[in-house]
Design a protein around this motif. Structure first.
Motif, PDB file in Angstrom:
ATOM      1  N   MET A   1      33.061  42.681  21.554  1.00 20.45           N
ATOM      2  CA  MET A   1      32.783  41.517  20.749  1.00 20.45           C
ATOM      3  C   MET A   1      34.008  41.123  19.923  1.00 20.45           C
ATOM      4  SD  MET A   1      29.532  40.813  18.405  1.00 20.45           S
ATOM      5  CE  MET A   1      29.729  40.012  16.863  1.00 20.45           C
ATOM      6  N   CYS A   2      34.831  42.052  19.547  1.00 23.75           N
ATOM      7  CA  CYS A   2      36.003  41.750  18.734  1.00 23.75           C
ATOM      8  C   CYS A   2      37.123  41.129  19.552  1.00 23.75           C
ATOM      9  CB  CYS A   2      36.511  43.011  18.047  1.00 23.75           C
ATOM     10  SG  CYS A   2      35.363  43.661  16.831  1.00 23.75           S
ATOM     11  N   LYS A   3      37.069  41.256  20.874  1.00 24.68           N
ATOM     12  CA  LYS A   3      38.139  40.736  21.716  1.00 24.68           C
ATOM     13  C   LYS A   3      38.131  39.215  21.773  1.00 24.68           C
ATOM     14  CE  LYS A   3      38.436  44.801  24.631  1.00 24.68           C
ATOM     15  NZ  LYS A   3      38.281  45.340  25.970  1.00 24.68           N
ATOM     16  N   VAL A   4      36.969  38.608  21.788  1.00 28.44           N
ATOM     17  CA  VAL A   4      36.894  37.151  21.920  1.00 28.44           C
ATOM     18  C   VAL A   4      37.496  36.445  20.707  1.00 28.44           C
ATOM     19  CG1 VAL A   4      35.333  35.193  22.190  1.00 28.44           C
ATOM     20  CG2 VAL A   4      34.945  37.283  23.496  1.00 28.44           C
ATOM     21  N   PRO A   5      37.054  36.732  19.463  1.00 25.37           N
ATOM     22  CA  PRO A   5      37.669  36.041  18.324  1.00 25.37           C
ATOM     23  C   PRO A   5      38.993  36.684  17.895  1.00 25.37           C
ATOM     24  CG  PRO A   5      35.847  37.361  17.564  1.00 25.37           C
ATOM     25  CD  PRO A   5      35.855  37.443  19.076  1.00 25.37           C
ATOM     26  N   GLN A   6      39.432  37.727  18.603  1.00 24.87           N
ATOM     27  CA  GLN A   6      40.673  38.447  18.311  1.00 24.87           C
ATOM     28  C   GLN A   6      40.681  38.992  16.889  1.00 24.87           C
ATOM     29  OE1 GLN A   6      43.793  35.734  19.390  1.00 24.87           O
ATOM     30  NE2 GLN A   6      43.411  35.987  21.562  1.00 24.87           N
ATOM     31  N   VAL A   7      39.638  39.746  16.586  1.00 25.41           N
ATOM     32  CA  VAL A   7      39.492  40.383  15.286  1.00 25.41           C
ATOM     33  C   VAL A   7      39.510  41.887  15.509  1.00 25.41           C
ATOM     34  CG1 VAL A   7      37.921  40.705  13.323  1.00 25.41           C
ATOM     35  CG2 VAL A   7      38.122  38.475  14.424  1.00 25.41           C
ATOM     36  N   SER A   8      40.139  42.598  14.603  1.00 25.84           N
ATOM     37  CA  SER A   8      40.148  44.051  14.732  1.00 25.84           C
ATOM     38  C   SER A   8      38.744  44.600  14.478  1.00 25.84           C
ATOM     39  CB  SER A   8      41.134  44.672  13.747  1.00 25.84           C
ATOM     40  OG  SER A   8      40.669  44.503  12.426  1.00 25.84           O
ATOM     41  N   VAL A   9      38.479  45.753  15.032  1.00 26.48           N
ATOM     42  CA  VAL A   9      37.164  46.384  14.856  1.00 26.48           C
ATOM     43  C   VAL A   9      36.938  46.686  13.378  1.00 26.48           C
ATOM     44  CG1 VAL A   9      35.759  48.400  15.416  1.00 26.48           C
ATOM     45  CG2 VAL A   9      37.153  47.333  17.184  1.00 26.48           C
ATOM     46  N   SER A  10      37.960  47.197  12.705  1.00 26.81           N
ATOM     47  CA  SER A  10      37.795  47.511  11.279  1.00 26.81           C
ATOM     48  C   SER A  10      37.573  46.244  10.460  1.00 26.81           C
ATOM     49  CB  SER A  10      39.008  48.274  10.752  1.00 26.81           C
ATOM     50  OG  SER A  10      40.180  47.488  10.865  1.00 26.81           O
ATOM     51  N   GLY A  11      38.252  45.152  10.823  1.00 25.60           N
ATOM     52  CA  GLY A  11      38.049  43.881  10.124  1.00 25.60           C
ATOM     53  C   GLY A  11      36.636  43.356  10.313  1.00 25.60           C
ATOM     54  N   TYR A  12      36.103  43.510  11.513  1.00 23.50           N
ATOM     55  CA  TYR A  12      34.732  43.078  11.794  1.00 23.50           C
ATOM     56  C   TYR A  12      33.736  43.881  10.960  1.00 23.50           C
ATOM     57  CZ  TYR A  12      30.328  42.538  14.270  1.00 23.50           C
ATOM     58  OH  TYR A  12      29.016  42.318  14.581  1.00 23.50           O
ATOM     59  N   HIS A  13      33.922  45.199  10.907  1.00 22.73           N
ATOM     60  CA  HIS A  13      32.994  46.028  10.143  1.00 22.73           C
ATOM     61  C   HIS A  13      33.125  45.759   8.646  1.00 22.73           C
ATOM     62  CE1 HIS A  13      31.198  48.299  13.371  1.00 22.73           C
ATOM     63  NE2 HIS A  13      32.393  48.373  13.930  1.00 22.73           N
ATOM     64  N   HIS A  14      34.326  45.466   8.170  1.00 19.79           N
ATOM     65  CA  HIS A  14      34.510  45.090   6.766  1.00 19.79           C
ATOM     66  C   HIS A  14      33.732  43.816   6.464  1.00 19.79           C
ATOM     67  CE1 HIS A  14      36.552  44.563   2.916  1.00 19.79           C
ATOM     68  NE2 HIS A  14      36.725  43.293   3.237  1.00 19.79           N
ATOM     69  N   TRP A  15      33.817  42.831   7.353  1.00 15.71           N
ATOM     70  CA  TRP A  15      33.097  41.562   7.187  1.00 15.71           C
ATOM     71  C   TRP A  15      31.589  41.782   7.165  1.00 15.71           C
ATOM     72  CZ3 TRP A  15      29.926  39.136  10.909  1.00 15.71           C
ATOM     73  CH2 TRP A  15      29.508  37.841  10.572  1.00 15.71           C
TER      74      TRP A  15
END
Length: 57
Positions: A1-15
């Motif tokens: 899921m993080c690959k499409v918006p090009q977000v790091s996994v840690s950034g996604y979990h922080h959000w």
């Protein structure tokens, strides 16, 4: 899921863990008010028009 918006996994979990900012909450409230005005107009007008009406009053 993080690959499409090009977000790091840690950034996604922080959000996910942190609530929206005050500004984000206010924007969500405004969007909801616009949606309600649009629905009350029986969707006769486009979405921006009720917004312009709310600025006048």
């Amino acid at each position: 899921m993080c690959k499409v918006p090009q977000v790091s996994v840690s950034g996604y979990h922080h959000w996910l863990r942190h609530p929206a900012s005050r500004r984000g909450q206010k924007e969500q409230e405004l969007v909801e008010q616009l949606r309600q005005a649009h629905a009350q107009s029986k969707r006769r007008y486009g979405f921006p028009r009720p917004g312009r009406k709310s600025e006048r009053y």
